[in-house]
Design a protein around this motif. Sequence first.
Motif, PDB file in Angstrom:
ATOM      1  N   GLU A 109       0.747  -1.015   0.061  1.00 38.63           N
ATOM      2  CA  GLU A 109       0.031  -0.043  -0.078  1.00 38.63           C
ATOM      3  C   GLU A 109       0.939   1.111   0.000  1.00 38.63           C
ATOM      4  N   MET A 110       1.869   1.195   0.910  1.00 37.98           N
ATOM      5  CA  MET A 110       2.665   2.552   1.003  1.00 37.98           C
ATOM      6  C   MET A 110       3.534   2.628  -0.636  1.00 37.98           C
ATOM      7  N   THR A 111       3.738   1.473  -1.087  1.00 34.07           N
ATOM      8  CA  THR A 111       4.402   1.637  -2.637  1.00 34.07           C
ATOM      9  C   THR A 111       3.452   2.349  -3.613  1.00 34.07           C
ATOM     10  N   PHE A 112       2.285   1.824  -3.350  1.00 30.51           N
ATOM     11  CA  PHE A 112       1.379   2.183  -4.313  1.00 30.51           C
ATOM     12  C   PHE A 112       0.906   3.688  -4.197  1.00 30.51           C
ATOM     13  N   HIS A 113       0.861   4.328  -2.908  1.00 25.08           N
ATOM     14  CA  HIS A 113       0.641   5.445  -2.527  1.00 25.08           C
ATOM     15  C   HIS A 113       1.891   6.228  -2.703  1.00 25.08           C
ATOM     16  N   ALA A 114       2.898   5.985  -2.772  1.00 20.97           N
ATOM     17  CA  ALA A 114       4.099   6.929  -2.994  1.00 20.97           C
ATOM     18  C   ALA A 114       4.475   6.974  -4.384  1.00 20.97           C
ATOM     19  N   LYS A 115       3.822   5.882  -5.372  1.00 19.86           N
ATOM     20  CA  LYS A 115       3.924   6.150  -6.629  1.00 19.86           C
ATOM     21  C   LYS A 115       2.599   7.315  -7.136  1.00 19.86           C
ATOM     22  N   ALA A 116       1.695   7.084  -6.407  1.00 24.42           N
ATOM     23  CA  ALA A 116       0.603   7.943  -6.808  1.00 24.42           C
ATOM     24  C   ALA A 116       0.868   9.640  -6.194  1.00 24.42           C
ATOM     25  N   LEU A 117       1.625   9.591  -5.124  1.00 25.18           N
ATOM     26  CA  LEU A 117       1.890  10.779  -4.682  1.00 25.18           C
ATOM     27  C   LEU A 117       3.110  11.352  -5.840  1.00 25.18           C
ATOM     28  N   GLU A 118       3.910  10.732  -6.239  1.00 26.26           N
ATOM     29  CA  GLU A 118       4.841  11.078  -7.467  1.00 26.26           C
ATOM     30  C   GLU A 118       4.038  11.722  -8.746  1.00 26.26           C
ATOM     31  N   VAL A 119       3.056  10.713  -8.970  1.00 26.80           N
ATOM     32  CA  VAL A 119       2.073  11.283 -10.031  1.00 26.80           C
ATOM     33  C   VAL A 119       1.399  12.657  -9.778  1.00 26.80           C
ATOM     34  N   TYR A 120       0.638  12.620  -8.908  1.00 25.97           N
ATOM     35  CA  TYR A 120      -0.047  13.886  -8.093  1.00 25.97           C
ATOM     36  C   TYR A 120       1.189  15.125  -8.224  1.00 25.97           C
ATOM     37  N   THR A 121       2.293  14.729  -7.721  1.00 24.05           N
ATOM     38  CA  THR A 121       3.218  15.936  -7.626  1.00 24.05           C
ATOM     39  C   THR A 121       3.750  16.434  -8.969  1.00 24.05           C
ATOM     40  N   THR A 122       4.057  15.430  -9.787  1.00 26.00           N
ATOM     41  CA  THR A 122       4.282  15.957 -11.181  1.00 26.00           C
ATOM     42  C   THR A 122       3.021  16.553 -11.728  1.00 26.00           C
ATOM     43  N   ALA A 123       1.881  16.492 -11.714  1.00 23.31           N
ATOM     44  CA  ALA A 123       0.615  16.808 -12.131  1.00 23.31           C
ATOM     45  C   ALA A 123       0.550  18.205 -11.534  1.00 23.31           C
ATOM     46  N   PHE A 124       0.708  18.345 -10.214  1.00 26.14           N
ATOM     47  CA  PHE A 124       0.512  19.734  -9.596  1.00 26.14           C
ATOM     48  C   PHE A 124       1.503  20.736 -10.130  1.00 26.14           C
ATOM     49  N   GLN A 125       2.920  20.207 -10.111  1.00 29.61           N
ATOM     50  CA  GLN A 125       3.907  21.129 -10.680  1.00 29.61           C
ATOM     51  C   GLN A 125       3.502  21.391 -12.029  1.00 29.61           C
ATOM     52  N   ASN A 126       3.082  20.650 -12.872  1.00 28.69           N
ATOM     53  CA  ASN A 126       2.715  21.064 -14.203  1.00 28.69           C
ATOM     54  C   ASN A 126       1.659  22.137 -14.447  1.00 28.69           C
ATOM     55  N   ILE A 127       0.573  21.887 -13.366  1.00 29.17           N
ATOM     56  CA  ILE A 127      -0.530  22.930 -13.361  1.00 29.17           C
ATOM     57  C   ILE A 127       0.094  24.251 -13.006  1.00 29.17           C
ATOM     58  N   LEU A 128       1.017  24.142 -11.799  1.00 28.54           N
ATOM     59  CA  LEU A 128       1.690  25.605 -11.324  1.00 28.54           C
ATOM     60  C   LEU A 128       2.612  26.250 -12.462  1.00 28.54           C
ATOM     61  N   ASN A 129       2.932  25.326 -13.571  1.00 29.56           N
ATOM     62  CA  ASN A 129       3.802  26.134 -14.600  1.00 29.56           C
ATOM     63  C   ASN A 129       2.983  26.284 -15.805  1.00 29.56           C
ATOM     64  N   VAL A 130       1.667  26.447 -15.821  1.00 30.86           N
ATOM     65  CA  VAL A 130       0.992  26.740 -16.888  1.00 30.86           C
ATOM     66  C   VAL A 130       1.186  28.188 -16.927  1.00 30.86           C
ATOM     67  N   ASP A 131       1.624  28.906 -18.067  1.00 31.77           N
ATOM     68  CA  ASP A 131       1.576  30.305 -18.194  1.00 31.77           C
ATOM     69  C   ASP A 131       0.359  30.703 -19.072  1.00 31.77           C
ATOM     70  N   GLU A 132      -0.329  31.456 -17.997  1.00 28.81           N
ATOM     71  CA  GLU A 132      -1.861  31.694 -18.415  1.00 28.81           C
ATOM     72  C   GLU A 132      -2.005  32.615 -19.746  1.00 28.81           C
ATOM     73  N   GLU A 133      -0.996  33.666 -19.868  1.00 26.32           N
ATOM     74  CA  GLU A 133      -0.893  34.663 -20.697  1.00 26.32           C
ATOM     75  C   GLU A 133      -0.515  33.923 -22.210  1.00 26.32           C
ATOM     76  N   GLU A 134       0.354  33.056 -21.974  1.00 29.48           N
ATOM     77  CA  GLU A 134       1.118  32.608 -23.234  1.00 29.48           C
ATOM     78  C   GLU A 134      -0.024  31.481 -23.712  1.00 29.48           C
ATOM     79  N   ASP A 135      -0.652  30.790 -23.097  1.00 29.83           N
ATOM     80  CA  ASP A 135      -1.723  29.940 -23.486  1.00 29.83           C
ATOM     81  C   ASP A 135      -2.777  30.558 -24.135  1.00 29.83           C
ATOM     82  N   LEU A 136      -3.154  31.988 -23.429  1.00 31.83           N
ATOM     83  CA  LEU A 136      -4.269  32.773 -24.298  1.00 31.83           C
ATOM     84  C   LEU A 136      -3.881  33.311 -25.496  1.00 31.83           C
TER      85      LEU A 136
END
Length: 172
Positions: A109-136
Amino acid sequence: MIAVQVERLEVKVVEPFKSYGTAVKLKREDLKATLNARNREAKQMQQLDRMRQRNPSDRQIISQADSELQRATMNATRTTRPLEEAIDEFEKQKIRDIKKIFGEFVTVEMTFHAKALEVYTTAFQNILNVDEEEDLEVFRSTLCPTDYQSRLQIVCANSKSPLDRTGSTKNM
C-alpha cells in the motif's frame, strides 16, 4: 499500476492467509482426537465410580475398571501434551505470519501511494507551470490568424456600430 498492486496483494497477503485453512483443519483433527481421548477417560472414570457404588466388595471388577481408567488417563495425557505443544507452536507461527503478512500489506500500500504521490506531485507542478498569458495568446492565434485579426481591427476602427449610426441620425 493498480493491476500490479492487486497481484502483489494476492501473492503476499491473500495466498498466505489461504494456506491457514489447511493448517487449521489439521489442528482441528488433532484437537478432536484429544477430546475423544479425554471423553473416554471421563467415561472410564464414571464407570469406575458406578462399579464402586454397585459392587463395593468386588475387588476384581473395581481393579479392572481402575486399570481401564489408568489406560484412558495415560492415553489422554499422551495425546494432550503434544497437542498443547503443537497449539502453542502454531500460535507462535501464526503471530509471526500475521506480522509478516500485514507488513507486506502495508508495504504494498505504501508503494502504491508513494507512486501515486509522485504522479500527483508531477501533475501539480505541471499545473503551476501553466503560463496563462502564453496559453491565451496561443488560443487567440489559433482562433484568429494574425492577418485576419489585423483586418478585423481595421474594420472595427473604421466603421460605426449600427447603434452609433442610429443615434447619429436622430441628432440630425
